[in-house]
Design an enzyme around this catalytic site. Sequence first.
Site, mmCIF file in Angstrom:
data_model
loop_
_atom_site.group_PDB
_atom_site.id
_atom_site.type_symbol
_atom_site.label_atom_id
_atom_site.label_comp_id
_atom_site.label_asym_id
_atom_site.label_seq_id
_atom_site.Cartn_x
_atom_site.Cartn_y
_atom_site.Cartn_z
ATOM 1 C CG HIS A 1 -1.904 1.145 1.157
ATOM 2 N ND1 HIS A 1 -3.192 0.989 0.689
ATOM 3 C CD2 HIS A 1 -1.769 2.452 1.456
ATOM 4 C CE1 HIS A 1 -3.817 2.165 0.717
ATOM 5 N NE2 HIS A 1 -2.960 3.067 1.178
ATOM 6 C CB CYS A 2 2.189 3.303 -2.587
ATOM 7 S SG CYS A 2 3.173 4.793 -2.885
ATOM 8 N N PRO A 3 1.226 5.175 0.299
ATOM 9 C CG PRO A 3 2.365 6.086 2.105
ATOM 10 C CD PRO A 3 2.253 4.828 1.298
#
Length: 251
Positions: A116-118
Amino acid sequence: MWFVPDALGIVCASATWALTLSEGALLLSAWLLPARRPAYSAVHGSLFHLLAFLALASHARTMLTDPGALPVGVLPTGAAPAPGLAARCPLCGAARPPGAHHCSVCGRCIRKAHHHCPWVNNCVGEDNRKFFVLFTLYTALAALHALLLLAVPALCAYARGEWDLQTPVRPRASLFFLFVVALSGFLFAGLMFTIQMHSILTDPQTPPGEPGQASVWTNLKAVLGPRPSAAWISPFASMGPRAASGLQAEV
Ligand SMILES: [Zn+2]
Ligand SMILES: [Zn+2]
């Protein structure tokens, strides 16, 4: 439309846009326009803004594309799944094929979830991975272009023993900020691109392609599209029909 309502992700994704746009504005105002060379400014201004535009378009598509969320299901009653059937996720009840993972930010199980890439406020999964790869590629290229524009004349001047370049009244603070943004953007996006490409090319789960095909080539086509074309590097072309991976959830 897919959108993850995560505060940290929204802040980071907005910061990505703000930094890219300010990088372009600073390159124009602090470097290209003061150079007073119309052809030089037009060529490099156009090239940088084309790369930045492609980076931001890829960013938007990464953020707004469903990364491959599996349908939520009824939570299991406690019985272990029968052999050969996909395991049930204990959190969302999705029937989970190999390679799928539950993301606590998205609240869903994602097919071929990488992380999950902010910075794109989304998971990177099977269905948006191409856009994420293009985002990191174009961000790194735009930043590298800006770095070379700044560094090459400085290195030439250093070689000649003159540090001060054409215009002594240039806004030094703006140039320093531009350099820091471009350098960090190049290092970070370049590292992400390298990690993604390594992960894609060595993915052991891609089913074999036609006989004789190298697996790296099969892996690359599984992410970018069935055959090499301009669509491979376009954030506006979707990935096409999902690879017949046999990884569909069995509900
Ligand atoms: Zn789950
Ligand atoms: Zn996620």
